[in-house]
Design a protein around this motif. Structure first.
Motif, mmCIF file in Angstrom:
data_model
loop_
_atom_site.group_PDB
_atom_site.id
_atom_site.type_symbol
_atom_site.label_atom_id
_atom_site.label_comp_id
_atom_site.label_asym_id
_atom_site.label_seq_id
_atom_site.Cartn_x
_atom_site.Cartn_y
_atom_site.Cartn_z
ATOM 1 N N LEU A 139 1.185 -3.699 9.879
ATOM 2 C CA LEU A 139 2.002 -2.583 8.779
ATOM 3 C C LEU A 139 2.749 -2.002 9.551
ATOM 4 O O LEU A 139 3.196 -0.795 8.548
ATOM 5 N N ASP A 140 3.396 -1.926 10.667
ATOM 6 C CA ASP A 140 4.282 -0.892 11.157
ATOM 7 C C ASP A 140 5.772 -1.475 10.460
ATOM 8 O O ASP A 140 6.914 -0.538 10.481
ATOM 9 N N VAL A 239 1.908 -8.460 -3.647
ATOM 10 C CA VAL A 239 1.501 -8.318 -2.092
ATOM 11 C C VAL A 239 2.034 -7.136 -1.249
ATOM 12 O O VAL A 239 1.455 -6.341 -0.724
ATOM 13 N N ALA A 240 3.595 -6.774 -1.766
ATOM 14 C CA ALA A 240 3.976 -5.619 -1.133
ATOM 15 C C ALA A 240 3.442 -4.629 -1.376
ATOM 16 O O ALA A 240 3.392 -3.449 -0.380
ATOM 17 N N ARG A 241 3.049 -4.268 -2.666
ATOM 18 C CA ARG A 241 2.458 -3.006 -3.075
ATOM 19 C C ARG A 241 1.173 -2.861 -2.287
ATOM 20 O O ARG A 241 0.772 -1.709 -1.828
ATOM 21 N N VAL A 242 0.297 -3.915 -2.074
ATOM 22 C CA VAL A 242 -0.931 -3.810 -1.345
ATOM 23 C C VAL A 242 -0.430 -3.325 0.000
ATOM 24 O O VAL A 242 -1.199 -2.549 0.400
ATOM 25 N N LEU A 243 0.264 -4.064 0.712
ATOM 26 C CA LEU A 243 0.756 -3.740 2.007
ATOM 27 C C LEU A 243 1.108 -2.228 2.170
ATOM 28 O O LEU A 243 0.690 -1.509 3.016
ATOM 29 N N ARG A 244 1.875 -1.678 1.091
ATOM 30 C CA ARG A 244 2.149 -0.256 1.183
ATOM 31 C C ARG A 244 0.831 0.616 1.212
ATOM 32 O O ARG A 244 0.777 1.876 1.703
ATOM 33 N N GLY A 245 -0.031 0.145 0.238
ATOM 34 C CA GLY A 245 -1.094 0.716 -0.061
ATOM 35 C C GLY A 245 -2.064 0.907 0.963
ATOM 36 O O GLY A 245 -2.709 2.064 1.494
ATOM 37 N N GLY A 248 -0.570 3.257 3.821
ATOM 38 C CA GLY A 248 -0.783 4.547 3.373
ATOM 39 C C GLY A 248 -2.180 4.998 3.522
ATOM 40 O O GLY A 248 -2.360 6.380 3.935
ATOM 41 N N ALA A 249 -3.004 4.045 3.445
ATOM 42 C CA ALA A 249 -4.285 4.685 3.979
ATOM 43 C C ALA A 249 -4.815 4.697 5.291
ATOM 44 O O ALA A 249 -5.968 4.810 5.453
ATOM 45 N N GLY A 250 -3.982 4.180 6.012
ATOM 46 C CA GLY A 250 -3.997 4.192 7.552
ATOM 47 C C GLY A 250 -4.440 2.890 8.194
ATOM 48 O O GLY A 250 -4.656 3.081 9.333
ATOM 49 N N ALA A 251 -4.298 1.850 7.535
ATOM 50 C CA ALA A 251 -4.631 0.733 8.107
ATOM 51 C C ALA A 251 -3.359 0.355 8.903
ATOM 52 O O ALA A 251 -2.243 0.405 8.708
ATOM 53 N N ASP A 252 -3.692 -0.541 10.250
ATOM 54 C CA ASP A 252 -2.765 -1.019 11.079
ATOM 55 C C ASP A 252 -2.222 -2.622 10.603
ATOM 56 O O ASP A 252 -1.250 -2.801 11.205
#
Length: 289
Positions: A139-140, A239-245, A248-252
């Motif tokens: 997610l970088d 899918v892109a919305r989920v990746l950004r979410g 934003g919640a700190g997942a890598d």
């Protein structure tokens, strides 16, 4: 068997889960596959079944299989440590598992698929019934997918509309078996990893559902687009919305699984997902009586 004379074969149980975790982690590190297999709930469900059988060296387990009986077909999951392959351990596990299954037949789940395992199943006449990719997205770097014209997205409510959108999205796929609506929704509702804030529904300008996505922990569980909206970036946008979410919640990283012959795999790879292994199921040939 060459180089296996010092092994101790025995049954195992819950007390052996820490050692079995090490075996699973070694296989995942070499082969890739489903990382959830190394977590205790799934490891227990796959390996600590009705009957268990494993080979131990002085350093811990090097091969293990669990067989669940009382159903047709019986189920099994097995694996062999990468350093101990090529010595007949995999074949010995399959022979033992088939003996436990008896006339019920046997369906084997492999969470860390390898070419060598596939060759073993082929040589013994097993039929592969399922093969899917495990995909990982670091997610970088996040994809930029514009919203399709007229489409809005909101958090989904776990109710009849979400199930109807799921059904409309998958009903035309070969082999689709419609589950009970309350059971499908209940599985989501009761899953402690369910992310309601990232379980989304997309709507067209008329307010009708165009697609959906469900999320469990850092896993994109299901993505579906109703037929009239396919080919218009709805799935990619969700899918892109989920990746950004998740980012934003700190997942890598984010994860998903996709069937080997599902054309959506190409979409996921274009969005930045990378192959992280495979998982499979194989059905044993019927044994002569």
């Amino acid at each position: 068997m060459d180089g296996t004379d010092g092994l101790v074969w025995r049954e195992f149980g819950d007390e052996d889960l820490p050692a079995l975790t090490g075996l699973v982690q070694a296989c995942l590190a070499t082969d890739g596959g489903l990382p959830l297999f190394a977590r205790i709930p799934l490891l227990r469900a796959r390996l600590v079944q009705t009957r268990t059988h494993g080979a131990w060296s002085g350093d811990g387990p090097v091969a293990a299989v669990g067989v669940g009986t009382g159903r047709t077909p019986a189920t099994a999951t097995g694996l062999v440590h990468p350093a101990w392959r090529g010595r007949g351990l995999g074949g010995a596990l399959l022979d033992w598992a088939q003996e436990q299954a008896g006339d019920a037949g046997l369906l084997h789940t492999t969470e860390t698929w390898t070419v060598g395992a596939e060759e073993l199943f082929d040589a013994r006449g097993w039929t592969r019934t399922f093969l899917e990719w495990v995909l990982r997205h670091d997610l970088d770097a996040l994809p930029d997918v514009p919203a399709p014209d007229g489409v809005t997205v909101e958090q989904a409510t776990l109710g009849s509309e979400l199930f109807a959108t799921y059904r409309a999205s998958f009903a035309d796929r070969p082999g689709f078996v419609e589950p009970d609506a309350e059971e499908w929704l209940g599985d989501l509702r009761d899953d402690e990893d369910h992310r309601p804030e990232l379980t989304l529904i997309a709507r067209g300008p008329d307010g009708h559902a165009a697609g959906f996505v469900t999320v469990l922990d850092t896993w994109i569980d299901q993505v579906g687009v109703v037929p009239a909206w396919r080919g218009r970036r709805v799935g990619a946008y969700l899918v892109a919305r989920v990746l950004r979410g998740l980012a934003g919640a700190g997942a890598d990283a984010a994860w998903l699984c996709v069937n080997d012959d599902n054309p959506a795999a190409g979409l996921y790879r274009r969005l930045g997902f990378a192959d992280a292994g495979r998982r499979a199921r194989h059905l044993a040939p019927l044994r002569a009586r």
